[in-house]
Design a protein around this motif. Structure first.
Motif, PDB file in Angstrom:
ATOM      1  N   LYS A 267     -25.301  18.116 -12.392  1.00  0.00           N
ATOM      2  CA  LYS A 267     -25.162  18.916 -11.167  1.00  0.00           C
ATOM      3  C   LYS A 267     -25.601  20.351 -11.418  1.00  0.00           C
ATOM      4  CE  LYS A 267     -20.797  17.734 -10.438  1.00  0.00           C
ATOM      5  NZ  LYS A 267     -20.570  16.547 -11.296  1.00  0.00           N
TER       6      LYS A 267
ATOM      7  N   ARG B  18     -28.661  22.338  -9.594  1.00  0.00           N
ATOM      8  CA  ARG B  18     -28.371  23.590  -8.903  1.00  0.00           C
ATOM      9  C   ARG B  18     -29.276  24.719  -9.416  1.00  0.00           C
ATOM     10  NH1 ARG B  18     -23.400  23.288  -9.476  1.00  0.00           N
ATOM     11  NH2 ARG B  18     -22.870  22.425  -7.448  1.00  0.00           N
TER      12      ARG B  18
ATOM     13  N   ASN C 123     -25.947  23.161  -0.885  1.00  0.00           N
ATOM     14  CA  ASN C 123     -24.523  23.408  -1.044  1.00  0.00           C
ATOM     15  C   ASN C 123     -23.920  22.344  -1.945  1.00  0.00           C
ATOM     16  OD1 ASN C 123     -24.156  21.077   0.607  1.00  0.00           O
ATOM     17  ND2 ASN C 123     -24.375  22.371   2.440  1.00  0.00           N
ATOM     18  N   ASP C 124     -22.635  22.477  -2.245  1.00  0.00           N
ATOM     19  CA  ASP C 124     -21.987  21.550  -3.163  1.00  0.00           C
ATOM     20  C   ASP C 124     -22.011  20.116  -2.642  1.00  0.00           C
ATOM     21  OD1 ASP C 124     -21.465  23.551  -4.958  1.00  0.00           O
ATOM     22  OD2 ASP C 124     -19.373  23.836  -4.366  1.00  0.00           O
ATOM     23  N   GLU C 125     -21.855  19.939  -1.342  1.00  0.00           N
ATOM     24  CA  GLU C 125     -21.852  18.595  -0.777  1.00  0.00           C
ATOM     25  C   GLU C 125     -23.196  17.900  -1.009  1.00  0.00           C
ATOM     26  OE1 GLU C 125     -21.118  16.302   3.506  1.00  0.00           O
ATOM     27  OE2 GLU C 125     -21.035  18.489   3.380  1.00  0.00           O
ATOM     28  N   PHE C 126     -24.284  18.640  -0.820  1.00  0.00           N
ATOM     29  CA  PHE C 126     -25.621  18.082  -1.044  1.00  0.00           C
ATOM     30  C   PHE C 126     -25.824  17.748  -2.521  1.00  0.00           C
ATOM     31  CE2 PHE C 126     -30.062  18.803  -2.283  1.00  0.00           C
ATOM     32  CZ  PHE C 126     -30.689  17.854  -1.496  1.00  0.00           C
TER      33      PHE C 126
ATOM     34  N   ASN D  76     -23.575  17.255  -4.893  1.00  0.00           N
ATOM     35  CA  ASN D  76     -22.689  16.174  -5.338  1.00  0.00           C
ATOM     36  C   ASN D  76     -23.168  14.812  -4.841  1.00  0.00           C
ATOM     37  OD1 ASN D  76     -21.057  18.044  -6.620  1.00  0.00           O
ATOM     38  ND2 ASN D  76     -19.587  18.190  -4.944  1.00  0.00           N
ATOM     39  N   GLY D  77     -23.657  14.762  -3.598  1.00  0.00           N
ATOM     40  CA  GLY D  77     -24.154  13.504  -3.057  1.00  0.00           C
ATOM     41  C   GLY D  77     -25.397  13.019  -3.777  1.00  0.00           C
TER      42      GLY D  77
ATOM     43  N   LYS E 245     -24.379  11.799  -7.179  1.00  0.00           N
ATOM     44  CA  LYS E 245     -23.719  10.494  -7.097  1.00  0.00           C
ATOM     45  C   LYS E 245     -24.757   9.377  -7.023  1.00  0.00           C
ATOM     46  CE  LYS E 245     -20.521   7.745  -4.308  1.00  0.00           C
ATOM     47  NZ  LYS E 245     -19.698   7.696  -3.071  1.00  0.00           N
TER      48      LYS E 245
END
Length: 259
Positions: free
Chosen positions: A59, A63, A79-82, A84-85, A88
């Protein structure tokens, strides 16, 4: 036990580059497939990834790359959601690659894990990679039985600071009541070496594709691999305690003599 009475109580492995040549042929490929699925015009080349792999954590790697290449994504997406997805999905792809047996184990790994298990030495893995990725690789190259031999798998975001910080190795000491001098770590990168040494542990480096040429002056020993009887290793940096004997592959007795 060596002549000074020191005993090896724990054998600890990094994962990527140590258990298998995963960075170039595994994680990099999985990242690229995840990027393509997400509609991103990004493909990390073998040489480009040489620099990216110096950043610990997938991650964190993404980033840093996206922050440097902001034109690739609109600001509201980064952003973190993008991250992290995307990470994953990359982990799922890497796990699928392991299930298909795409990443062969490095020489000596199975042999020395068997030896440690037979002698009751604590076995652990300490990796900055996602725990699911680590377990999938270990299961693929070692089998479920040998995976169960490990007393601990410490991976991902289990500690606040990743390598070269010593946090993950200090966690192993705390968890099992160990002194650093009782532990031998097998690493493949300078970040990992510095983390192990900062935790007061002994560390052998088995160089990988991306770590060749890094500074390993603090290592107890540097070798091309752990070696096997039919695949002898090359000694890149020897240890003074081992200068009186030819070594073709690493055993627990060799490690204990360096304690």
């Amino acid at each position: 036990m060596n002549s000074e009475g020191n005993i090896l109580r724990a054998l600890i492995f990094d994962c990527d580059g140590v258990i298998a040549e995963t960075e170039r042929d595994g994680h990099r490929v999985a990242f690229n497939r995840a990027f393509k699925e997400a509609g991103l015009d990004i493909e990390w080349s073998v040489e480009e990834y040489r620099e990216l792999v110096k950043i610990a954590g997938g991650k964190e790697r993404m980033r840093a790359y996206f922050n440097e290449h902001r034109y690739l994504l609109p600001p509201e997406v980064l952003n973190d959601e993008f991250i992290n997805g995307l990470h994953k999905r990359k982990t799922e792809i890497f796990t699928e690659m392991n299930a298909r047996g795409e990443l062969p184990i490095r020489p000596g790994i199975k042999r020395i894990i068997q030896e440690a298990h037979d002698r009751g030495v604590i076995l652990a893995v300490c990796s900055t990679s996602n725990e699911k990725s680590v377990r999938s690789l270990l299961r693929a190259v070692l089998g479920s039985e040998r995976l169960d031999w490990f007393d601990g798998i410490f991976a991902g975001d289990i500690v606040k600071a990743k390598k070269p910080a010593p946090d993950i190795y200090n966690l192993v000491k705390d968890r099992f009541g160990l002194q650093g001098s009782e532990c031998f770590v097998v690493e493949d990168s300078r970040n990992g070496l510095l983390a192990a040494k900062s935790a007061g542990m002994h560390c052998m480096v088995t160089v990988s594709f991306y770590s060749i040429g890094e500074d390993f002056s603090e290592a107890d020993m540097v070798v091309s691999s752990l070696g096997d009887p039919d695949q002898p290793m090359e000694i890149i940096k020897g240890h003074p305690n081992m200068s009186d004997r030819p070594i073709r592959y690493i055993t627990l007795d060799v490690l204990e003599k360096m304690l």
